[in-house]
Scaffold this motif. Sequence first.
Motif, PDB file in Angstrom:
ATOM      1  N   TRP A  73      47.310  39.713  45.381  1.00  0.00           N
ATOM      2  CA  TRP A  73      46.015  40.346  45.552  1.00  0.00           C
ATOM      3  C   TRP A  73      45.571  41.159  44.340  1.00  0.00           C
ATOM      4  CZ3 TRP A  73      43.068  38.819  49.405  1.00  0.00           C
ATOM      5  CH2 TRP A  73      43.670  38.274  50.538  1.00  0.00           C
ATOM      6  N   ILE A  74      46.436  41.970  43.811  1.00  0.00           N
ATOM      7  CA  ILE A  74      46.071  42.859  42.707  1.00  0.00           C
ATOM      8  C   ILE A  74      46.438  42.200  41.382  1.00  0.00           C
ATOM      9  CG2 ILE A  74      46.382  45.131  41.682  1.00  0.00           C
ATOM     10  CD1 ILE A  74      47.143  46.175  44.430  1.00  0.00           C
ATOM     11  N   PRO A  75      45.453  41.895  40.512  1.00  0.00           N
ATOM     12  CA  PRO A  75      45.761  41.271  39.226  1.00  0.00           C
ATOM     13  C   PRO A  75      46.487  42.236  38.301  1.00  0.00           C
ATOM     14  CG  PRO A  75      43.437  41.818  39.365  1.00  0.00           C
ATOM     15  CD  PRO A  75      44.010  42.102  40.712  1.00  0.00           C
ATOM     16  N   SER A  76      47.192  41.698  37.325  1.00  0.00           N
ATOM     17  CA  SER A  76      47.919  42.547  36.377  1.00  0.00           C
ATOM     18  C   SER A  76      46.959  43.370  35.530  1.00  0.00           C
ATOM     19  CB  SER A  76      48.803  41.667  35.475  1.00  0.00           C
ATOM     20  OG  SER A  76      48.005  40.733  34.748  1.00  0.00           O
ATOM     21  N   SER A  77      45.773  42.851  35.270  1.00  0.00           N
ATOM     22  CA  SER A  77      44.722  43.582  34.551  1.00  0.00           C
ATOM     23  C   SER A  77      43.375  42.995  34.964  1.00  0.00           C
ATOM     24  CB  SER A  77      44.902  43.471  33.031  1.00  0.00           C
ATOM     25  OG  SER A  77      44.820  42.113  32.612  1.00  0.00           O
ATOM     26  N   PHE A  78      42.329  43.802  34.866  1.00  0.00           N
ATOM     27  CA  PHE A  78      40.998  43.326  35.234  1.00  0.00           C
ATOM     28  C   PHE A  78      40.448  42.472  34.093  1.00  0.00           C
ATOM     29  CE2 PHE A  78      41.462  46.976  38.031  1.00  0.00           C
ATOM     30  CZ  PHE A  78      41.021  46.433  39.237  1.00  0.00           C
ATOM     31  N   TYR A  79      40.441  41.159  34.320  1.00  0.00           N
ATOM     32  CA  TYR A  79      40.043  40.182  33.317  1.00  0.00           C
ATOM     33  C   TYR A  79      38.533  39.946  33.431  1.00  0.00           C
ATOM     34  CZ  TYR A  79      40.510  36.016  30.394  1.00  0.00           C
ATOM     35  OH  TYR A  79      40.417  35.088  29.386  1.00  0.00           O
ATOM     36  N   LEU A  80      37.766  40.595  32.563  1.00  0.00           N
ATOM     37  CA  LEU A  80      36.306  40.559  32.653  1.00  0.00           C
ATOM     38  C   LEU A  80      35.692  39.319  32.000  1.00  0.00           C
ATOM     39  CD1 LEU A  80      35.475  44.302  31.893  1.00  0.00           C
ATOM     40  CD2 LEU A  80      35.709  43.181  34.114  1.00  0.00           C
ATOM     41  N   LYS A  81      36.500  38.553  31.289  1.00  0.00           N
ATOM     42  CA  LYS A  81      35.955  37.371  30.622  1.00  0.00           C
ATOM     43  C   LYS A  81      35.445  36.349  31.639  1.00  0.00           C
ATOM     44  CE  LYS A  81      36.952  33.979  27.012  1.00  0.00           C
ATOM     45  NZ  LYS A  81      37.966  33.408  26.090  1.00  0.00           N
ATOM     46  N   ASN A  82      36.030  36.344  32.840  1.00  0.00           N
ATOM     47  CA  ASN A  82      35.535  35.435  33.878  1.00  0.00           C
ATOM     48  C   ASN A  82      34.069  35.688  34.172  1.00  0.00           C
ATOM     49  OD1 ASN A  82      38.081  34.291  34.154  1.00  0.00           O
ATOM     50  ND2 ASN A  82      38.675  35.657  35.830  1.00  0.00           N
ATOM     51  N   TYR A  83      33.696  36.963  34.273  1.00  0.00           N
ATOM     52  CA  TYR A  83      32.309  37.304  34.554  1.00  0.00           C
ATOM     53  C   TYR A  83      31.411  37.028  33.349  1.00  0.00           C
ATOM     54  CZ  TYR A  83      33.371  39.428  39.060  1.00  0.00           C
ATOM     55  OH  TYR A  83      33.752  39.631  40.371  1.00  0.00           O
ATOM     56  N   GLN A  84      31.922  37.226  32.146  1.00  0.00           N
ATOM     57  CA  GLN A  84      31.132  36.922  30.962  1.00  0.00           C
ATOM     58  C   GLN A  84      30.790  35.435  30.913  1.00  0.00           C
ATOM     59  OE1 GLN A  84      33.460  38.350  27.668  1.00  0.00           O
ATOM     60  NE2 GLN A  84      33.154  40.518  28.186  1.00  0.00           N
ATOM     61  N   GLN A  85      31.777  34.591  31.186  1.00  0.00           N
ATOM     62  CA  GLN A  85      31.535  33.156  31.195  1.00  0.00           C
ATOM     63  C   GLN A  85      30.614  32.751  32.351  1.00  0.00           C
ATOM     64  OE1 GLN A  85      35.547  31.571  31.315  1.00  0.00           O
ATOM     65  NE2 GLN A  85      35.646  31.393  29.082  1.00  0.00           N
ATOM     66  N   ALA A  86      30.805  33.352  33.511  1.00  0.00           N
ATOM     67  CA  ALA A  86      29.973  33.015  34.670  1.00  0.00           C
ATOM     68  C   ALA A  86      28.525  33.403  34.434  1.00  0.00           C
ATOM     69  CB  ALA A  86      30.518  33.699  35.921  1.00  0.00           C
ATOM     70  N   PHE A  87      28.283  34.560  33.816  1.00  0.00           N
ATOM     71  CA  PHE A  87      26.918  34.984  33.518  1.00  0.00           C
ATOM     72  C   PHE A  87      26.224  33.977  32.604  1.00  0.00           C
ATOM     73  CE2 PHE A  87      27.911  39.355  34.947  1.00  0.00           C
ATOM     74  CZ  PHE A  87      26.740  39.625  35.646  1.00  0.00           C
ATOM     75  N   SER A  88      26.922  33.522  31.580  1.00  0.00           N
ATOM     76  CA  SER A  88      26.309  32.583  30.648  1.00  0.00           C
ATOM     77  C   SER A  88      26.117  31.211  31.285  1.00  0.00           C
ATOM     78  CB  SER A  88      27.180  32.461  29.388  1.00  0.00           C
ATOM     79  OG  SER A  88      28.494  32.032  29.712  1.00  0.00           O
ATOM     80  N   VAL A  89      27.072  30.765  32.104  1.00  0.00           N
ATOM     81  CA  VAL A  89      26.969  29.449  32.734  1.00  0.00           C
ATOM     82  C   VAL A  89      25.802  29.405  33.716  1.00  0.00           C
ATOM     83  CG1 VAL A  89      28.118  27.852  34.321  1.00  0.00           C
ATOM     84  CG2 VAL A  89      29.391  28.860  32.424  1.00  0.00           C
ATOM     85  N   MET A  90      25.611  30.481  34.463  1.00  0.00           N
ATOM     86  CA  MET A  90      24.579  30.507  35.500  1.00  0.00           C
ATOM     87  C   MET A  90      23.196  30.852  34.956  1.00  0.00           C
ATOM     88  SD  MET A  90      26.622  32.289  38.667  1.00  0.00           S
ATOM     89  CE  MET A  90      25.241  32.024  39.771  1.00  0.00           C
ATOM     90  N   ASN A  91      23.096  31.101  33.644  1.00  0.00           N
ATOM     91  CA  ASN A  91      21.797  31.451  33.058  1.00  0.00           C
ATOM     92  C   ASN A  91      21.171  32.565  33.884  1.00  0.00           C
ATOM     93  OD1 ASN A  91      19.537  31.451  31.465  1.00  0.00           O
ATOM     94  ND2 ASN A  91      18.706  29.510  32.252  1.00  0.00           N
ATOM     95  N   ILE A  92      21.865  33.699  33.938  1.00  0.00           N
ATOM     96  CA  ILE A  92      21.626  34.711  34.947  1.00  0.00           C
ATOM     97  C   ILE A  92      20.212  35.268  34.916  1.00  0.00           C
ATOM     98  CG2 ILE A  92      22.459  36.620  33.549  1.00  0.00           C
ATOM     99  CD1 ILE A  92      23.058  36.073  37.303  1.00  0.00           C
ATOM    100  N   LYS A  93      19.624  35.442  33.750  1.00  0.00           N
ATOM    101  CA  LYS A  93      18.277  36.026  33.686  1.00  0.00           C
ATOM    102  C   LYS A  93      17.247  35.141  34.371  1.00  0.00           C
ATOM    103  CE  LYS A  93      18.942  38.745  29.456  1.00  0.00           C
ATOM    104  NZ  LYS A  93      18.467  38.985  28.074  1.00  0.00           N
TER     105      LYS A  93
END
Length: 322
Positions: A73-93
């Motif tokens: 459940w608890i990751p070893s560290s909060f890996y924020l790159k997943n959200y960076q990639q998801a934002f760009s893939v989904m063309n969030i704006k």
Amino acid sequence: MLNAPVSKQQIKEKWLKIKNRLLGTNSKQGFLIQLLIYSLLLTIGFIYLYPLIYMLSTSFKSLNDLLDTSIKWIPSSFYLKNYQQAFSVMNIKESLLGSIVLSFVPTFFQVISTGLVGYGFAKYNFPFKKTLFFLMIFSFIVPPQILMMPTYVLYNDLGLLGSLKAFVLPAMLGQGIKSPIFVLIFYQFFKQTPISLYEAAEVDGASEWTIFFKIAIPMAVPAIIIVFLFSFVWYWNETYLVNLYLGNGSGSRSWTTMLTQLQNFKSNYEALYPVTESGSNKLNEGVTMAGTMITLIPLLLTYFVLQDYFVESVDRSGITGE
């Protein structure tokens, strides 16, 4: 000194106290009843919250954490790159703007149109009222899949495909998504309003529109909030009709939403982050869960901001789910 023998009446009174504490009385719930209720609530809450907790936890996991079976459940560290990639893939704006516009604008007009229809059914008697009311209920019972192709042909003939008008015009005419149930909500609410208020306004010389805007609408705020929230969520979660009516891109602009971007997440990710020979940039569950969480965040924020108004509106409008 020997203790006095316990009488049957005393035993009966003690047993009655124990029974009341365990099972409760007419005015107070007992321990076993409370334990059963809270156990059911915790179980149901866990069933609903488990997918959200799992998605949130997985979205912060790196590829090493996903492959490490010791990390649950608890990751070893909060890996924020997943959200960076998801934002760009989904063309969030663009997708976020599209979701807000395609949800808010039809919802706004749907609240107005269903409110007028519900008020008319509740206040006025006119020819074929019961027949029209039956047809409205029947339109809600008919599976929407049956009407999709005829509706598509009609919108194509009217030149509505690829345009926001494909959602706005039906909402303005009371034919938006789930409109019959919203008419029923307004009908139930206006039916409960004392008719003496309308009669007093008529005696004072108020017109029908004045009565509607000055008396009916202010009293119908709970119903308006309920209809607005439900309609907004249903339009936000709609993907099939968005792809069907707006997917051809024949309008003045190309509309996209966060959920349609999530549907095409894999293909968009592979196009934006090609897989190398070493296997890097390969789509993993962490990035997918991050994209899913991004689509949920606006709805979660809306609920947390408006939950007090929503609960109060449900209580005041008398909606019981019957």
